[in-house]
Every structure is written in structure tokens, then in C-alpha cells.
Write an enzyme that holds these catalytic residues in place. Structure first.
Site, PDB file in Angstrom:
ATOM      1  CD1 TRP A  68      -2.084  -2.186   1.952  1.00 16.78           C
ATOM      2  CD2 TRP A  68      -2.882  -1.405   0.009  1.00 16.78           C
ATOM      3  NE1 TRP A  68      -3.052  -3.049   1.502  1.00 16.78           N
ATOM      4  CE2 TRP A  68      -3.554  -2.603   0.319  1.00 16.78           C
ATOM      5  CE3 TRP A  68      -3.209  -0.732  -1.166  1.00 16.78           C
ATOM      6  CZ2 TRP A  68      -4.541  -3.146  -0.503  1.00 16.78           C
ATOM      7  CZ3 TRP A  68      -4.195  -1.273  -1.987  1.00 16.78           C
ATOM      8  CH2 TRP A  68      -4.837  -2.456  -1.650  1.00 16.78           C
ATOM      9  CG  ASP A 117      -3.079   3.867   4.376  1.00 18.74           C
ATOM     10  OD1 ASP A 117      -4.064   3.671   5.111  1.00 18.74           O
ATOM     11  OD2 ASP A 117      -2.870   3.218   3.321  1.00 18.74           O
ATOM     12  CE  LYS A 143      -8.558  -3.180   4.183  1.00 16.16           C
ATOM     13  NZ  LYS A 143      -7.446  -2.357   3.723  1.00 16.16           N
TER      14      LYS A 143
HETATM   15  C1  LIG Z   1      -6.953  -2.011   2.271  1.00 16.02           C
HETATM   16  C2  LIG Z   1      -5.919  -0.964   2.321  1.00 16.02           C
HETATM   17  C3  LIG Z   1      -5.815   0.029   1.332  1.00 16.02           C
HETATM   18  C4  LIG Z   1      -6.690   0.055   0.108  1.00 16.02           C
HETATM   19  O1  LIG Z   1      -7.953   0.463   0.458  1.00 16.02           O
HETATM   20  P1  LIG Z   1      -9.076   0.688  -0.663  1.00 16.02           P
HETATM   21  O2  LIG Z   1     -10.158   1.289   0.177  1.00 16.02           O
HETATM   22  O3  LIG Z   1      -9.421  -0.646  -1.210  1.00 16.02           O
HETATM   23  O4  LIG Z   1      -8.550   1.612  -1.676  1.00 16.02           O
HETATM   24  C5  LIG Z   1      -4.855   1.000   1.494  1.00 16.02           C
HETATM   25  N1  LIG Z   1      -4.039   1.011   2.553  1.00 16.02           N
HETATM   26  C6  LIG Z   1      -4.101   0.066   3.512  1.00 16.02           C
HETATM   27  C7  LIG Z   1      -3.160   0.115   4.661  1.00 16.02           C
HETATM   28  C8  LIG Z   1      -5.041  -0.946   3.423  1.00 16.02           C
HETATM   29  O5  LIG Z   1      -5.098  -1.883   4.377  1.00 16.02           O
END
Ligand SMILES: *Cc1c(COP(=O)(O)O)cnc(C)c1O
Length: 360
Positions: free
Chosen positions: A102, A172, A196
Site C-alpha cells: 500500500w 495511512d 477494515k
Molecule cells: C486495504 C488498504 C488500502 C486500500 O484500500 P481501498 O479502500 O481498497 O482503496 C490502502 N491502505 C491500507 C493500509 C489498506 O489496508
């Protein structure tokens, strides 16, 4: 079939009490005679929902007053472009810490917009650890430093907040959102996809320091300009109303169990059960260095593909689903987010012990 233990990395389990509440309110939300799904986002009832959701984010994370809380769409992945468009506008430079898939995708996207370098990376050991950074790891004249706090696929997590001096820090936090206390004042922006740990898919929550807003490039798509969303109370256009409602219910649940201190204690206790077993097992092995292990995502391997396939099949049969590791890592991964009850982890470990006895 009853409910199973779902170890999916996302979308993932939601607290059962939240699902029950949503079910009870499905046809008639608080005497409005409509479902939240059917409501105008301009209605008083929905305004109440989004206001409560924002107030709960602020209360639970102790968000300082000079930060905006935004409810956005497009997933975390859309922010990978929005972040440089909004913030890489001083020198046009930014530094990224590369700790997995990511972080890498955010890095690649940002490169389209300026002078972006990897200030640190753990690619040399397939992202099984977190690189240590200091202020000297970063260039002096950059617009921001970016990192991914919890690496969902590789199962590592930052146990420290990178020191960037006066340089704005952006994180993030998709897969560790609301899992433990976090000092928001150390960040220019934290954001994450909700699917998540906070809600069903379709929602991103961004917490942004106000002085960061209003400097987007002039060609920034309106929908990617954070100031537009801030100025319109996250309702410049139709927001994902039902997901915001679910987010409100999950945040009420987090508050009801004692907030983020209690959540952290729960998450540590849960993860310890699994890691302790992995450390003692002769069959299963964790893949991450001990000091950087995630509380949320626990990858592990047997090292024999057939045996791993057998384990995943038997586990699924026994009601432990979505344990297959990410395709880039292989093996298994147990995602044990906030909503996974401690019994889910205890029972998984019992099952793993039995499997180990039967297969050694
Ligand atoms: C799942 C995830 C993403 C991607 O998320 P989307 O909503 O599918 O774009 C980005 N960063 C992290 C840390 C993730 O776990």
C-alpha cells in the site's frame, strides 16, 4: 449455518451488537418511518447521524480543534492521488517510507505529480520489518513525509511515529484505525478506508490539520480537493449515507467498551494468544520480526504448499474463514481487527494445535 469467525483482511467482521442494532433499525430509523438507506442526505435525521459520527471520531481520538474530520469516498486508493494534489505544492517534493504494497502504490501514484523519493524501505527483506527513521532520513525541503502505519498484507506495524521535525507527516491508518490511542497532533493528516475496522466498504475518514487545506493544485478534480469537502461538511455531493451510519454505530460500540485504551488492551491480549502459539509451534511460523508485529494482521506459514492448502480447507470447514494469505505472500493470514472476539482467536489456536498434532 451460524456465524463463523471471519479472518478477512477487509471488508471484515463487524461487532455483532452493531449488526443487530442496524437490523433493528432497518425499517424505521428512530421513528422516521424510513430506513437510513432511503433517507435524503439533506434530512435532519441524516444530519444528526453524520454529526454524531464526527463527534465520536473527535471524542474517541481526542482530535484537536484545529483539525477537520472528513467523510470521503473512493477508498484509500483514491487518496494516493489526492494527497500529492492537495499537499505537494510548495517545493513539489515529498518523501515516502516504503513498507509494503500500500505504501508502494501511494508512492507510485505520487511520483506522477512531483519529485518523490523513497526515504527508507524494507523491500530488501520482503517487508518483514519496519525501517527505523530519524529526522535525517528525510530531505529538508519537502512538502510532506508519507507512510503506511500498519501493513495489512505483510503484518508489520510502526511502533513509533517518525520524527519529521516541522515537515508535515501523513499516515495511512486503514488497517489500524481506532485500534489503539494515537496522538493526532503529531500528524498533518491521518486517513483510512473504513472497511477494515470501522464500517462496511465505501467510506474513507480523513483527519486533516486546517492549515494544510486550501493549497490544492488548480487542476485538482473538485471531488479530490479536501477543502471542498471540508467547506461542505463532507456533503458537497451525496455521501455514502448508510456506511456513515454504520460507522456511527461502530464508534458508539468502541466508546461503550471503554474507548481506545480498552480497545488496545483487548487487541494486545488477542494478538498475544496467536503470536505465543506461533512462537511455540513446530509446524506454523510467523513471518515478521517480533518487534514490528501487527496487532491486526498476523501472517504465518507452514512452508509446505500442500499442507497449507489442507490447513486452509479444514479451517474453513470448521468455521474459520478467509485465512488464506495475500497472493503476494502466500501461506496464511489471520486478520484480527477490533470486532474479532477473543474467543475467535482462542478457538482458532485450539484448532491449529489439533491440526499440528494430527499432522506431525
Ligand atoms: C486495504 C488498504 C488500502 C486500500 O484500500 P481501498 O479502500 O481498497 O482503496 C490502502 N491502505 C491500507 C493500509 C489498506 O489496508
Amino acid at each position: 449455518m451460524g456465524r463463523v469467525y471471519n479472518f478477512s483482511a477487509g471488508p471484515s467482521m463487524l461487532p455483532e451488537s452493531v449488526l443487530n442494532k442496524a437490523a433493528a433499525e432497518m425499517l424505521d430509523y428512530e421513528g422516521t418511518g424510513t430506513s437510513v438507506m432511503e433517507m435524503s442526505h439533506r434530512s435532519k435525521a441524516f444530519q444528526g447521524i453524520i454529526d454524531s459520527a464526527e463527534a465520536l471520531v473527535r471524542e474517541i481520538y481526542k482530535v484537536p480543534d484545529n483539525y477537520k474530520v472528513l467523510f470521503l469516498q473512493g477508498g484509500a486508493s483514491t487518496q494516493f492521488a489526492a494527497i500529492p494534489l492537495n499537499f505537494m505544492n510548495g517545493t513539489g517534493k515529498a518523501d515516502y517510507i516504503i513498507t509494503g504494497r500500500w505504501a508502494n502504490q501511494a508512492f507510485k501514484e505520487a511520483k506522477k505529480y512531483g519529485d518523490v523519493v523513497a526515504a527508507a524501505s524494507s523491500e530488501d527483506k520482503t517487508y518483514t520489518y519496519i525501517p527505523k527513521t530519524t529526522r535525517e532520513s528525510f530531505r529538508d525541503d519537502i512538502d510532506y513525509v508519507y507512510y503506511c502505519m500498519n501493513n495489512t498484507i505483510y503484518g508489520t506495524t510502526f511502533k513509533y511515529i517518525p520524527d519529521t521535525g516541522d515537515i508535515p507527516l501523513i499516515a495511512d491508518v486503514s488497517s489500524c484505525f481506532f485500534s489503539e490511542p494515537l496522538d493526532i497532533s503529531k500528524f498533518a493528516m491521518v486517513y483510512g478506508g473504513a472497511q477494515k475496522n470501522v464500517a462496511p466498504a465505501g467510506l474513507v475518514i480523513a483527519i486533516i490539520r486546517e492549515d494544510m487545506l486550501g493549497h490544492a493544485r488548480d487542476y485538482t478534480p473538485t471531488m479530490l480537493d479536501y477543502k471542498i469537502h471540508a467547506d461542505n461538511g463532507s456533503m458537497y455531493n451525496t455521501p455514502p449515507c448508510y456506511t456513515i451510519y454504520m460507522c456511527k454505530l461502530v464508534l458508539e460500540w468502541i466508546k461503550s467498551i471503554g474507548g481506545l485504551d480498552a480497545m488496545k488492551a483487548r487487541n494486545e491480549a488477542k494478538a498475544k494468544i496467536l503470536y505465543d502459539y506461533l512462537d511455540s509451534s513446530k509446524l506454523f511460523k510467523g513471518t515478521v520480526v517480533k518487534e514490528d508485529r501487527s496487532l491486526m494482521n498476523v501472517p504465518f506459514v507452514i512452508g509446505d504448499k500442500d499442507m497449507e492448502a489442507k490447513f486452509i480447507a479444514e479451517a474453513t470447514e470448521a468455521g474459520f474463514i478467509n485465512l488464506k494469505g495475500h497472493k503476494t505472500v502466500g501461506g496464511m493470514r489471520a486478520s484480527i481487527y477490533n470486532a474479532m472476539p477473543i474467543e475467535g482467536v482462542e478457538k482458532l489456536v485450539e484448532f491449529m494445535k489439533k491440526f499440528e498434532e494430527a499432522n506431525s
